[in-house]
Design a protein around this motif. Structure first.
Motif, PDB file in Angstrom:
ATOM      1  N   ILE A 174       0.790  -1.085   0.041  1.00 38.15           N
ATOM      2  CA  ILE A 174       0.036   0.098   0.018  1.00 38.15           C
ATOM      3  C   ILE A 174       0.949   1.289  -0.215  1.00 38.15           C
ATOM      4  CG2 ILE A 174      -1.722   1.244   1.083  1.00 38.15           C
ATOM      5  CD1 ILE A 174      -2.641  -1.324   2.475  1.00 38.15           C
ATOM      6  N   VAL A 175       0.437   2.154  -1.096  1.00 40.17           N
ATOM      7  CA  VAL A 175       1.195   3.476  -0.966  1.00 40.17           C
ATOM      8  C   VAL A 175       0.213   4.661  -0.514  1.00 40.17           C
ATOM      9  CG1 VAL A 175       2.270   5.261  -2.463  1.00 40.17           C
ATOM     10  CG2 VAL A 175       2.869   2.772  -2.736  1.00 40.17           C
ATOM     11  N   PHE A 176       0.520   5.076   0.529  1.00 34.75           N
ATOM     12  CA  PHE A 176      -0.488   6.252   1.124  1.00 34.75           C
ATOM     13  C   PHE A 176       0.013   7.489   0.629  1.00 34.75           C
ATOM     14  CE2 PHE A 176      -1.848   3.260   4.368  1.00 34.75           C
ATOM     15  CZ  PHE A 176      -3.091   3.199   4.284  1.00 34.75           C
ATOM     16  N   ILE A 177      -0.536   8.203  -0.047  1.00 34.39           N
ATOM     17  CA  ILE A 177      -0.192   9.654  -0.326  1.00 34.39           C
ATOM     18  C   ILE A 177      -1.303  10.780   0.213  1.00 34.39           C
ATOM     19  CG2 ILE A 177       0.829   9.104  -2.472  1.00 34.39           C
ATOM     20  CD1 ILE A 177      -1.755   9.891  -3.923  1.00 34.39           C
ATOM     21  N   GLY A 178      -0.911  11.981   0.168  1.00 35.55           N
ATOM     22  CA  GLY A 178      -2.023  12.972   0.598  1.00 35.55           C
ATOM     23  C   GLY A 178      -1.693  14.143  -0.034  1.00 35.55           C
ATOM     24  N   HIS A 179      -1.591  15.490   0.250  1.00 33.86           N
ATOM     25  CA  HIS A 179      -1.592  16.653  -0.503  1.00 33.86           C
ATOM     26  C   HIS A 179      -2.463  17.254  -0.978  1.00 33.86           C
ATOM     27  CE1 HIS A 179       1.183  19.969  -1.127  1.00 33.86           C
ATOM     28  NE2 HIS A 179       1.312  19.853  -2.277  1.00 33.86           N
ATOM     29  N   THR A 180      -3.393  16.516  -1.609  1.00 31.24           N
ATOM     30  CA  THR A 180      -4.742  17.031  -2.415  1.00 31.24           C
ATOM     31  C   THR A 180      -5.869  17.084  -1.472  1.00 31.24           C
ATOM     32  OG1 THR A 180      -5.350  14.869  -3.074  1.00 31.24           O
ATOM     33  CG2 THR A 180      -4.081  16.194  -4.403  1.00 31.24           C
ATOM     34  N   HIS A 181      -5.780  16.567  -0.412  1.00 32.72           N
ATOM     35  CA  HIS A 181      -7.198  16.710   0.430  1.00 32.72           C
ATOM     36  C   HIS A 181      -8.258  15.875  -0.131  1.00 32.72           C
ATOM     37  CE1 HIS A 181      -5.681  19.508   3.488  1.00 32.72           C
ATOM     38  NE2 HIS A 181      -4.557  19.162   2.766  1.00 32.72           N
ATOM     39  N   TYR A 182      -8.144  14.893  -1.355  1.00 25.59           N
ATOM     40  CA  TYR A 182      -9.224  14.392  -1.998  1.00 25.59           C
ATOM     41  C   TYR A 182      -9.061  12.747  -1.724  1.00 25.59           C
ATOM     42  CZ  TYR A 182     -10.772  18.002  -4.879  1.00 25.59           C
ATOM     43  OH  TYR A 182     -11.227  19.350  -5.259  1.00 25.59           O
ATOM     44  N   PRO A 183      -9.988  12.140  -0.955  1.00 20.33           N
ATOM     45  CA  PRO A 183      -9.918  10.782  -0.857  1.00 20.33           C
ATOM     46  C   PRO A 183     -10.001   9.752  -2.122  1.00 20.33           C
ATOM     47  CG  PRO A 183     -11.964  11.578  -0.058  1.00 20.33           C
ATOM     48  CD  PRO A 183     -11.246  12.667  -0.584  1.00 20.33           C
ATOM     49  N   PHE A 184      -9.453   8.791  -2.154  1.00 21.29           N
ATOM     50  CA  PHE A 184      -9.456   7.900  -3.245  1.00 21.29           C
ATOM     51  C   PHE A 184      -8.551   6.882  -3.065  1.00 21.29           C
ATOM     52  CE2 PHE A 184      -6.219  10.216  -5.164  1.00 21.29           C
ATOM     53  CZ  PHE A 184      -5.486   9.433  -5.789  1.00 21.29           C
ATOM     54  N   PHE A 185      -8.635   5.592  -3.587  1.00 21.79           N
ATOM     55  CA  PHE A 185      -7.760   4.598  -3.681  1.00 21.79           C
ATOM     56  C   PHE A 185      -7.938   3.980  -5.218  1.00 21.79           C
ATOM     57  CE2 PHE A 185     -11.681   2.310  -1.936  1.00 21.79           C
ATOM     58  CZ  PHE A 185     -11.621   1.339  -2.544  1.00 21.79           C
ATOM     59  N   CYS A 186      -7.047   3.190  -5.511  1.00 21.84           N
ATOM     60  CA  CYS A 186      -7.028   2.638  -6.829  1.00 21.84           C
ATOM     61  C   CYS A 186      -5.885   1.610  -6.621  1.00 21.84           C
ATOM     62  CB  CYS A 186      -6.881   3.398  -8.022  1.00 21.84           C
ATOM     63  SG  CYS A 186      -5.195   4.245  -8.103  1.00 21.84           S
ATOM     64  N   LYS A 187      -6.140   0.561  -7.661  1.00 23.92           N
ATOM     65  CA  LYS A 187      -5.171  -0.627  -7.574  1.00 23.92           C
ATOM     66  C   LYS A 187      -4.248  -0.531  -8.805  1.00 23.92           C
ATOM     67  CE  LYS A 187      -3.634  -5.087  -6.341  1.00 23.92           C
ATOM     68  NZ  LYS A 187      -2.358  -4.799  -6.020  1.00 23.92           N
ATOM     69  N   ASN A 219      -0.488  -2.294 -10.476  1.00 21.65           N
ATOM     70  CA  ASN A 219      -0.079  -3.743 -10.582  1.00 21.65           C
ATOM     71  C   ASN A 219       0.631  -4.362  -9.321  1.00 21.65           C
ATOM     72  OD1 ASN A 219      -0.694  -3.985 -13.417  1.00 21.65           O
ATOM     73  ND2 ASN A 219       1.211  -3.043 -14.078  1.00 21.65           N
ATOM     74  N   ASN A 220       1.218  -3.438  -8.724  1.00 19.38           N
ATOM     75  CA  ASN A 220       1.987  -4.182  -7.496  1.00 19.38           C
ATOM     76  C   ASN A 220       1.567  -3.485  -6.007  1.00 19.38           C
ATOM     77  OD1 ASN A 220       4.290  -5.780  -8.952  1.00 19.38           O
ATOM     78  ND2 ASN A 220       4.756  -3.258  -9.673  1.00 19.38           N
ATOM     79  N   SER A 221       0.867  -2.540  -6.029  1.00 18.13           N
ATOM     80  CA  SER A 221       0.363  -1.883  -4.925  1.00 18.13           C
ATOM     81  C   SER A 221      -0.751  -1.301  -5.064  1.00 18.13           C
ATOM     82  CB  SER A 221       1.500  -1.048  -4.354  1.00 18.13           C
ATOM     83  OG  SER A 221       1.790   0.071  -5.371  1.00 18.13           O
ATOM     84  N   LEU A 222      -1.467  -0.892  -3.752  1.00 20.68           N
ATOM     85  CA  LEU A 222      -2.845  -0.212  -3.690  1.00 20.68           C
ATOM     86  C   LEU A 222      -2.276   1.283  -3.433  1.00 20.68           C
ATOM     87  CD1 LEU A 222      -5.950  -0.383  -3.597  1.00 20.68           C
ATOM     88  CD2 LEU A 222      -5.606  -0.695  -1.361  1.00 20.68           C
ATOM     89  N   LEU A 223      -2.809   2.341  -4.058  1.00 28.02           N
ATOM     90  CA  LEU A 223      -2.729   3.682  -3.908  1.00 28.02           C
ATOM     91  C   LEU A 223      -3.866   4.214  -3.324  1.00 28.02           C
ATOM     92  CD1 LEU A 223      -0.796   6.243  -4.506  1.00 28.02           C
ATOM     93  CD2 LEU A 223      -2.265   6.518  -6.660  1.00 28.02           C
ATOM     94  N   VAL A 224      -3.337   4.742  -2.053  1.00 30.70           N
ATOM     95  CA  VAL A 224      -4.525   5.583  -1.282  1.00 30.70           C
ATOM     96  C   VAL A 224      -4.378   6.784  -0.703  1.00 30.70           C
ATOM     97  CG1 VAL A 224      -5.759   5.104   0.998  1.00 30.70           C
ATOM     98  CG2 VAL A 224      -4.835   3.079  -0.308  1.00 30.70           C
ATOM     99  N   ASN A 225      -5.249   7.760  -1.039  1.00 30.77           N
ATOM    100  CA  ASN A 225      -5.271   9.085  -0.289  1.00 30.77           C
ATOM    101  C   ASN A 225      -6.504   9.025   0.474  1.00 30.77           C
ATOM    102  OD1 ASN A 225      -5.759  11.900   0.580  1.00 30.77           O
ATOM    103  ND2 ASN A 225      -4.694  12.388  -1.491  1.00 30.77           N
ATOM    104  N   CYS A 226      -6.300   9.312   1.748  1.00 29.65           N
ATOM    105  CA  CYS A 226      -7.459   8.989   2.703  1.00 29.65           C
ATOM    106  C   CYS A 226      -8.334  10.453   2.897  1.00 29.65           C
ATOM    107  CB  CYS A 226      -6.933   8.783   4.266  1.00 29.65           C
ATOM    108  SG  CYS A 226      -6.056   7.339   4.646  1.00 29.65           S
ATOM    109  N   GLY A 227      -7.754  11.420   2.211  1.00 30.26           N
ATOM    110  CA  GLY A 227      -8.267  12.643   2.238  1.00 30.26           C
ATOM    111  C   GLY A 227      -7.714  13.679   3.078  1.00 30.26           C
ATOM    112  N   SER A 228      -8.505  14.375   3.872  1.00 28.46           N
ATOM    113  CA  SER A 228      -8.233  15.344   4.922  1.00 28.46           C
ATOM    114  C   SER A 228      -9.107  15.228   6.102  1.00 28.46           C
ATOM    115  CB  SER A 228      -8.022  16.562   4.455  1.00 28.46           C
ATOM    116  OG  SER A 228      -7.764  17.592   5.522  1.00 28.46           O
TER     117      SER A 228
END
Length: 160
Positions: free
Chosen positions: A78-91, A93-102
């Motif tokens: 899992i790769v957690f990112i932030g900065h944009t404050h918009y929640p989303f996730f997507c799969k 090939n190797n990892s799940l990309l997640v932004n929890c939002g704010s």
């Protein structure tokens, strides 16, 4: 970014924090790593602010697929990112990309704290949101930055 531009865009919060935090606290914040790898229950996690390659990168839910795929890594489940404050996730090939939002100033809908639950045993993610009363925060913003309508607009977004 100049002090004037910083204040115009984000209000006085940065300056108030600098004034109220101790030198040790500020030093700790400034010296945090840009990325952090951790492992919990055999779940490999990469935490980033903006992206794996830059703290100020903006990756939105509707970013080009090539940009989202650049966040993919075999080094993390899992790769957690932030900065944009918009929640989303997507799969990817190797990892799940997640932004929890704010938790404080969500950009998808105002008056919500966005967060997520992670089950480290199976790498399952649940995006969550909790409504909260923004009236006190808006009063504080207006008392410190009466001309900064941007922050109020963010808190009021889609709440009416």
């Amino acid at each position: 970014m100049t002090k004037t531009a910083l204040k115009k865009k984000y209000g006085s919060a940065h300056f108030i924090a600098i004034e109220k935090l101790s030198k040790d606290q500020l030093s700790w914040l400034v010296n945090l790593p840009e990325n952090k790898h951790i492992e919990i229950d055999c779940c490999k996690i990469l935490m980033c602010h903006g992206s794996p390659w830059g703290i100020n990168s903006y990756i939105y839910p509707n970013s080009p697929k090539t940009l989202i795929e650049m966040c993919d890594t075999a080094a993390a489940d899992i790769v957690f990112i932030g900065h944009t404050h918009y929640p989303f996730f997507c799969k990817n090939n190797n990892s799940l990309l997640v932004n929890c939002g704010s938790v404080g100033q969500a950009r998808n809908k105002g008056a919500q704290a966005n967060w997520c639950l992670l089950d480290t045993e199976n790498s399952a993610i649940q995006l969550k949101s909790t409504n909260y009363d923004t009236s006190k925060l808006k009063s504080e913003i207006l008392s410190v930055d009466p001309s900064n309508s941007y922050l109020i607009e963010i808190l009021d977004r889609n709440t009416k």
